[in-house]
Design an enzyme around this catalytic site. Structure first.
Site, mmCIF file in Angstrom:
data_model
loop_
_atom_site.group_PDB
_atom_site.id
_atom_site.type_symbol
_atom_site.label_atom_id
_atom_site.label_comp_id
_atom_site.label_asym_id
_atom_site.label_seq_id
_atom_site.Cartn_x
_atom_site.Cartn_y
_atom_site.Cartn_z
ATOM 1 N N GLY A 22 0.776 -1.241 0.000
ATOM 2 C CA GLY A 22 0.000 0.000 0.000
ATOM 3 C C GLY A 22 0.806 1.289 0.000
ATOM 4 O O GLY A 22 0.331 2.319 0.491
ATOM 5 N N THR A 23 2.013 1.271 -0.586
ATOM 6 C CA THR A 23 2.773 2.529 -0.616
ATOM 7 C C THR A 23 2.112 3.547 -1.554
ATOM 8 O O THR A 23 2.197 4.753 -1.311
ATOM 9 C CB THR A 23 4.251 2.318 -1.016
ATOM 10 O OG1 THR A 23 4.313 1.793 -2.337
ATOM 11 C CG2 THR A 23 4.957 1.382 -0.050
ATOM 12 N N ASN A 24 1.462 3.057 -2.606
ATOM 13 C CA ASN A 24 0.746 4.006 -3.476
ATOM 14 C C ASN A 24 -0.472 4.581 -2.766
ATOM 15 O O ASN A 24 -0.768 5.772 -2.893
ATOM 16 C CB ASN A 24 0.351 3.337 -4.793
ATOM 17 C CG ASN A 24 1.516 3.283 -5.760
ATOM 18 O OD1 ASN A 24 1.911 4.304 -6.328
ATOM 19 N ND2 ASN A 24 2.100 2.111 -5.912
ATOM 20 N N MET A 27 -4.200 -7.163 -7.060
ATOM 21 C CA MET A 27 -3.609 -8.240 -7.849
ATOM 22 C C MET A 27 -4.639 -9.099 -8.597
ATOM 23 O O MET A 27 -4.365 -10.253 -8.919
ATOM 24 C CB MET A 27 -2.742 -9.122 -6.949
ATOM 25 C CG MET A 27 -1.576 -8.381 -6.320
ATOM 26 S SD MET A 27 -0.563 -7.480 -7.525
ATOM 27 C CE MET A 27 0.248 -8.867 -8.312
ATOM 28 N N ASN A 33 -5.372 2.613 -12.900
ATOM 29 C CA ASN A 33 -4.388 1.684 -12.333
ATOM 30 C C ASN A 33 -2.997 2.280 -12.461
ATOM 31 O O ASN A 33 -2.736 3.091 -13.338
ATOM 32 C CB ASN A 33 -4.450 0.366 -13.117
ATOM 33 C CG ASN A 33 -3.494 -0.676 -12.592
ATOM 34 O OD1 ASN A 33 -3.368 -0.859 -11.374
ATOM 35 N ND2 ASN A 33 -2.798 -1.362 -13.484
ATOM 36 N N HIS A 76 0.928 1.044 -13.057
ATOM 37 C CA HIS A 76 1.680 -0.131 -13.499
ATOM 38 C C HIS A 76 3.178 0.168 -13.459
ATOM 39 O O HIS A 76 3.603 1.229 -13.932
ATOM 40 C CB HIS A 76 1.253 -0.526 -14.923
ATOM 41 C CG HIS A 76 1.951 -1.745 -15.410
ATOM 42 N ND1 HIS A 76 1.656 -3.003 -14.943
ATOM 43 C CD2 HIS A 76 2.973 -1.902 -16.286
ATOM 44 C CE1 HIS A 76 2.457 -3.883 -15.520
ATOM 45 N NE2 HIS A 76 3.270 -3.239 -16.339
HETATM 46 C C1 GRF Z 1 3.203 -1.154 -7.586
HETATM 47 O O1 GRF Z 1 4.500 -1.357 -8.076
HETATM 48 C C2 GRF Z 1 2.205 -0.983 -8.694
HETATM 49 O O2 GRF Z 1 2.738 -0.433 -9.839
HETATM 50 C C3 GRF Z 1 1.755 -2.395 -8.963
HETATM 51 O O3 GRF Z 1 1.766 -3.020 -7.705
HETATM 52 C C4 GRF Z 1 2.678 -2.374 -6.838
HETATM 53 C C5 GRF Z 1 1.920 -1.975 -5.598
HETATM 54 O O4 GRF Z 1 2.751 -1.430 -4.628
HETATM 55 N N1 GRF Z 1 0.479 -2.400 -9.640
HETATM 56 P P1 GRF Z 1 2.158 -0.791 -3.299
HETATM 57 O O5 GRF Z 1 1.306 -1.858 -2.636
HETATM 58 O O6 GRF Z 1 1.371 0.419 -3.673
HETATM 59 O O7 GRF Z 1 3.360 -0.456 -2.481
#
Ligand code: GRF
Length: 204
Positions: free
Chosen positions: A12-14, A92, A109, A111
């Protein structure tokens, strides 16, 4: 103000980057709910810490997508929270037509590659193994194909001679955390027009 729903399966860093950007008032939006198909996703804890509603919904019996009735449930929960934009942040599973039709042109999304190169899983490894000198990150609209929808924003990452999959993914993620909130901001400010495959955002 735009209400966002975030779907995440992992660390969940994003999600955190989006939470932080909203916290800094950079995006005129709020996160209505965070949903996960993984009970142990750290994303759920991040949501809790930020006092955002969050929910684990079991994905059902398939590995790469949600069971039909489960997918329906995801839509219901998102709609109940008034979600207008769905942001996949490391979710995922592939979403099917019924889900996408419930949020037309409103599912995006992130990527970890410079699309259309290296769609699919672990694309930083694919890039490294292929030997490209540049890769990157892409924010795109989601359609039925995998990682194939119209591109909103991209960032380039230089591949170094001594990169490992981990170091490369790390630098890609740093870019992700910049462009994902930026893309959401463009949508929240209604600055985006989709013309076929092209996403126009005027002068950035
Ligand atoms: C990211 O690298 C994103 O591009 C891909 O999955 C990863 C998720 O990372 N779809 P996080 O859970 O947001 O850290």
């Amino acid at each position: 103000m735009l209400t966002i729903g975030v779907l995440a399966s992992g660390k969940g860093t994003n999600l955190q980057a989006i939470i932080d950007a909203i916290g800094r008032k950079e995006i005129p939006a709020k996160i209505g709910i965070v949903l996960s198909d993984n009970r142990d996703a750290y994303a759920l804890i991040r949501a809790e810490k930020a006092k955002i509603k969050s929910l684990y919904i079991s994905p059902g019996k398939f590995k790469t997508y949600l069971e039909k009735k489960v997918e329906k449930n995801y839509v219901q929960v998102l709609k109940k929270e008034g979600v207008e934009l769905v942001c996949l942040a490391g979710f995922m599973r592939v979403l099917k037509r019924d889900f996408l039709n419930a949020f037309p042109e409103k599912v995006i999304n992130i990527h970890p590659a410079f699309l259309p190169s290296f769609p699919g899983l672990e694309s930083w490894k694919q890039a490294l193994n292929y030997g490209v000198k540049f890769t990157g990150a892409t924010v795109h609209f989601v359609e039925e194909g995998v990682d194939s929808g119209p591109i909103i924003l991209q960032a380039v990452v230089l591949v170094k001679d001594d990169d490992t999959p981990e170091t490369l993914h790390q630098r890609i993620q740093e870019k992700e955390h910049i462009i994902y909130p930026q893309a959401i901001k463009l949508i929240a400010e209604r600055r985006i027009k989709i013309k076929g495959r092209r996403v126009l955002a005027g002068d950035l």
